[in-house]
Design an enzyme around this catalytic site. Structure first.
Site, short mmCIF file in Angstrom:
data_model
loop_
_atom_site.label_atom_id
_atom_site.label_comp_id
_atom_site.label_asym_id
_atom_site.label_seq_id
_atom_site.Cartn_x
_atom_site.Cartn_y
_atom_site.Cartn_z
N ILE A 106 0.85 -1.20 0.00
CA ILE A 106 0.00 0.00 0.00
C ILE A 106 0.88 1.24 0.00
CG2 ILE A 106 -1.76 1.29 1.27
CD1 ILE A 106 -2.53 -1.33 2.64
N ASP A 112 -22.67 33.85 -14.23
CA ASP A 112 -22.79 34.71 -13.06
C ASP A 112 -24.23 34.90 -12.61
OD1 ASP A 112 -23.72 36.20 -15.16
OD2 ASP A 112 -22.36 37.89 -14.89
N ASP A 147 -20.57 32.06 -20.47
CA ASP A 147 -21.58 33.09 -20.56
C ASP A 147 -20.94 34.31 -21.21
OD1 ASP A 147 -24.02 34.30 -20.18
OD2 ASP A 147 -23.53 35.02 -18.19
#
Length: 950
Positions: free
Chosen positions: A310, A674, A354
């Protein structure tokens, strides 16, 4: 990995308050109030002009519920921390700790527990800090509203509004619910956060007889918007979850939880390593028992082997690297709310951005003027009253628009811009504690007119008294303000659509002289308007007319708005952010496909796209909402994956559809926004990116990354950082696995030697943990600060389905780890020879065994440090890149210091069963490291030469 890099590491969830109405009422609320006349609205919603009575308010509140859209459910600190344990490696380490504790090895058990606590704490602390940044929709409705009840206006908390209430809205106020207007005076609202419209929307009271979209319901004010100008009275027709804002909130709530590429990769790695560790540990347990080892010792050996396989420090290493990157991004104005979002940014293949407030400043700016047939250019952007106005083609000179300008130019400009100022209601405000720069109160278009008036020296504090105003409406396409000049003359100042103004004019200002306007004048003026419109400038024409005192009491729009004097044309634009074109070039060079999704008109959006540089390859495509809704999904996806596409006039469902199609096709999509209308798409995206300065709380809560400076370039910089951090994590993972393979080789060889010839085991559990945790953890974690080592933003995005641990990397890790393991076991056996002890014949003393195992431990650790150094750069261990990260070398020095403490400090070496080494021993350690480095560098040079030949 554990939950700071797992699927459930989100911030507090948002739950939409459930409706409390019957189906009939729900149908009314979701319906068509905008299509009713005032009497029909009052009747259908059980409202009265005098307002509701208190019993009616109580009844409606019980029927409809509170005017609250969402509730934010905060997860307890305990549950948030416990989620960090939902990881395969963490569970296996805890199991190993429990077994070693049960068998009496409390020291090893304690070290394993501390290791688990370290891993889980790093992710928890970072998530806790980021989780405190957002509190979403809850505060949108927490304002006072003027409500008419029992014929008296009172202020009440907007959460107490009910359907049927009559409310008053004034300039600057937030709209608290969906309201059908019944009175309006110069009333407009800012709806960009809800619909994407960049300009305030003028409102009226008449019924709309046909079905229209939300953006065109001009007799309704919607929750989540604000009043730009004027005042109005209206009837509440929807509250809480039934409003348009509530509908969008439900879309946001429906978004599925997402798993980042790094989460998938770490989960894949953790599962497979865990399976291998458990399977091999069980096999070796059987082999050890068959080799006549007592079961107690055999079980401890198997647990130690599992610990060796591990990569114990890997979760901490990954999360430390991500946390470092998150901190660096915060300094660059990008707030990361979830650690794994850092790496997801780096995997971004498609950006859907946007327009308003993201690519543009959302500040209308006058850029051009036409006065008396002459063209002028206006310099300066935004609302700062700074800049000059110069004739087109002239050389800009100081004071061109001020007192030093030519008197004729200044007089004509002043007359034009004074009319624009007097026909506007916006106010220009200086910077204050709440605003870093100049700003406006009111309509942004009118704010731009006030700003340009200030640029020519017009005193904004001495406006003439307004006698009457005729608000803009869609029929006239004009707005008129009648003012009383200092000499008592009444003058109508008119602004509006150029085609509407010019047909009402009978005279024109021709270079300072008034003369009758001709058809040729009108045609030339409209040609100027068309030319500027083709460049997507928004144009307004100005005109004036004197009004006699005798007509003052009977004036109306039809009487006033005729026989006007045409003054000129003003052109304006919502300016693009200065950093956007450069950032767009970087994104396109990085093979990221960029699309614009906006609620604005197609021509405006197309112009912004071209200014932003999205047409650099002449591939720009514009898709309108009507075209989008008629397209099949595969065609929409083709446009989005091609990039260079502008989707215009879309609503939240359209935007979410586009994002979902891209994401479901297996691509990583980042969405910026926004507004309230952006929240569903932000939540559905692989990575939602909200604007921090101009964005709504809704958008910020829905997103995983918040750009504090609203800069598109910050997003591109964050993507670059994400790519770099993934490359660094990949280096760390492979380096970590290399030492684990080395430990595996040593354990297997040691077990075989013990079984066949009775040779003592070459490495114990604590020494393995000392290599993984104390020796290599900090150096590998320091790789997170490595800068870019190549042209990372000139390459395409990596495949999100690819694995760090693939066939090629597995072969490399096994080869490198086996080499280190063989060198370590070789040094282990050679030490016995130098000490004059035959480990195959007789039992060495405990002191000799301790020194021999120390040789194994030190050889693995020193070779591992060399391995990390060699993996840092494609150019190898001797490149200048090795000096780019001083933190890495400090971490290596610390690892070496810890190693020396474990070897030489008496109390510590007893705990780890180590012994002091001599100069000759260190010579063999360094020789092993040199052999490893020589072999690795030779392999790298050979691969490089083959690549050049190919």
């Amino acid at each position: 990995m554990h939950e700071s890099t797992a699927a459930h590491g989100e911030n507090p969830s948002v739950t939409v308050t459930p409706p409390q109405t019957d189906p009939v009422v729900a149908a009314i609320e979701a319906g068509d109030a905008y299509r009713f006349s005032e009497p029909e609205v009052l009747e259908r919603f059980a409202a009265r002009r005098s307002g509701l009575t208190n019993p009616e308010v109580a009844l409606n509140r019980a029927r409809y519920g509170d005017n609250v859209i969402v509730q934010v459910l905060q997860e307890s600190m305990l549950l948030r921390y416990l989620r960090q344990f939902k990881d395969w490696m963490i569970v296996l380490l805890l199991a190993c700790a429990a077994i070693t504790g049960y068998l009496g090895d409390t020291l090893t058990s304690g070290v394993l527990v501390l290791l688990v606590l370290l891993n889980t704490s790093i992710g928890f602390v970072q998530e806790y800090r980021a989780g405190k940044t957002m509190d979403a929709l809850q505060h949108l409705a927490q304002s006072l509203t003027q409500v008419l009840r029992e014929n008296v206006f009172n202020q009440v908390d907007s959460a107490e509004l009910v359907v049927g209430d009559v409310v008053r809205l004034e300039e600057g106020a937030a709209v608290p619910a969906d309201i059908r207007l019944i009175e309006a005076t110069a009333f407009s609202t800012n709806e960009f956060a809800l619909t994407g419209e960049s300009d305030p929307t003028r409102k009226y009271t008449h019924a709309i007889m046909r079905e229209v979209a939300v953006a065109e319901r001009h007799n309704t004010a919607h929750a989540g918007t604000t009043v730009a100008t004027g005042e109005a009275i209206g009837v509440v027709v929807a509250t809480g979850a039934h409003t348009e804002l509530g509908r969008i909130a439900r879309l946001t709530q429906s978004a599925p939880r997402t798993v980042s590429p790094l989460q998938r990769e770490m989960g894949y790695l953790a599962r497979n390593i865990t399976y291998v560790a458990v399977a091999l540990a069980l096999v070796l347990l059987v082999v050890a028992v068959q080799a006549d080892l007592p079961f107690h010792e055999a079980l401890l050996f198997a647990v130690g082997f599992a610990s060796a396989v591990i990569p114990q420090g890997l979760p901490a290493e990954v999360n430390t690297a991500l946390a470092q990157a998150a901190g660096a991004l915060a300094q660059r104005q990008a707030l990361v709310k979830r650690l794994s979002a850092v790496e997801t940014l780096g995997a971004t293949e498609v950006i859907c951005t946007d327009k308003t407030g993201t690519l543009t400043k959302n500040e209308m700016t006058v850029t051009e003027l036409v006065v008396a047939g002459r063209d002028y250019v206006v310099n300066g952007i935004g609302y700062a009253p700074e800049g000059t106005i110069v004739p087109t083609g002239s050389i800009e000179r100081a004071g061109a628009a001020g007192p030093g300008a030519a008197s004729a130019d200044l007089a004509r400009l002043t007359a034009l811009l004074r009319t624009g100022f007097l026909a506007s209601n916006a106010r220009l405000l200086a910077p204050d504690d709440s605003h870093a720069g100049w700003h406006i109160l009111g309509d942004p278009t009118e704010g731009a007119l006030v700003t340009v008036a200030a640029k020519v020296g017009i005193n904004l504090t001495t406006a003439e008294r307004e006698v009457r105003e005729f608000p803009f409406d869609s029929a006239r396409k004009l707005m008129t303000s009648i003012r009383e000049s200092p000499d008592g003359t009444l003058v109508a100042h008119v602004k509006g659509a150029p085609e509407s103004i010019v047909q009402r004019c009978s005279r024109i200002d021709d270079d300072g002289t008034l003369r009758p306007i001709t058809d040729a004048d009108r045609e030339a003026f409209l040609d100027r308007h068309a030319e500027k419109s083709d460049r997507c400038l928004r144009n307004l024409a100005f005109a004036t007319r004197e009004i006699s005192r005798a007509d003052a009491d009977v004036i109306d729009p039809q009487t006033v708005e005729r026989d006007l004097v045409l003054l000129g044309l003003v052109s304006m634009v919502d300016p693009i952010r200065q950093s956007v074109p450069g950032a767009m070039r970087t994104a396109l060079d990085a093979k990221i496909r960029v699309n614009i999704i906006t609620g604005d008109f197609s021509r405006t959006a197309e112009a912004i796209a071209r200014q932003a540089g999205l047409d650099s390859t002449d591939q720009l495509t514009v898709v309108t909402a009507d075209e989008l809704r008629s397209m099949p999904d595969d065609e929409v996806l083709a446009h989005a994956l091609k990039g260079y596409t502008v989707f215009s006039r879309v609503d939240p469902e359209d935007k979410t559809r586009i994002v979902d199609l891209v994401k479901k096709s297996g691509h990583v999509v980042a969405v910026t926004g926004d507004g309230i209308n952006d929240a569903p798409a932000l939540r559905h995206a692989s990575i939602g990116v909200a604007m921090g300065a101009s964005g709504t709380d809704v958008a910020k809560e829905a997103a995983e990354v918040v750009l504090l400076d609203d800069s598109f370039s910050t997003l591109v910089g964050a993507i670059e950082k994400g790519r770099v951090i993934y490359a660094n994590i990949a280096k760390g993972v492979l380096a970590c696995l290399t030492s684990n393979v080395a430990e595996l080789v040593v354990n297997v060889a040691s077990l075989l030697l013990a079984t066949i010839a009775g040779v003592p085991l070459a490495l114990n559990v604590l020494q393995i943990l000392a290599i993984d945790l104390l020796g290599e953890l900090l150096p590998i974690a320091a790789l997170g600060k490595d800068p870019e080592s190549g042209r990372i933003m000139k390459r395409g995005p990596r495949d999100p389905l690819s694995h760090i641990v693939n066939r090629r990397s597995i072969l490399d890790v096994v080869y490198a780890g086996s080499l280190i393991g063989l060198l370590a076991i070789g040094n282990y056996l050679l030490f016995y020879g130098r000490a004059g002890v035959d480990p195959f014949d007789g039992t060495p003393t405990a002191a000799i065994v301790a020194q021999a195992t120390t040789m194994t431990y030190v050889t693995i650790l020193v070779c591992q440090l060399v391995n990390i150094i060699q993996r840092r750069s494609e150019l190898g261990a001797f490149s200048r890149y090795q000096f780019s990260n001083p933190t890495f070398w400090l971490a290596c020095a610390f690892g070496v210091a810890v190693m020396l403490v474990i070897v030489y400090v008496p109390f510590v070496n007893v705990l780890f069963s180590t012994g002091p080494l001599g100069f000759t021993d260190w010579g063999f350690v360094l020789l092993a490291a040199l052999i490893y480095l020589t072999v690795r560098e030779a392999g790298r040079l050979l691969r490089s030469r083959r690549h050049q030949v190919a």
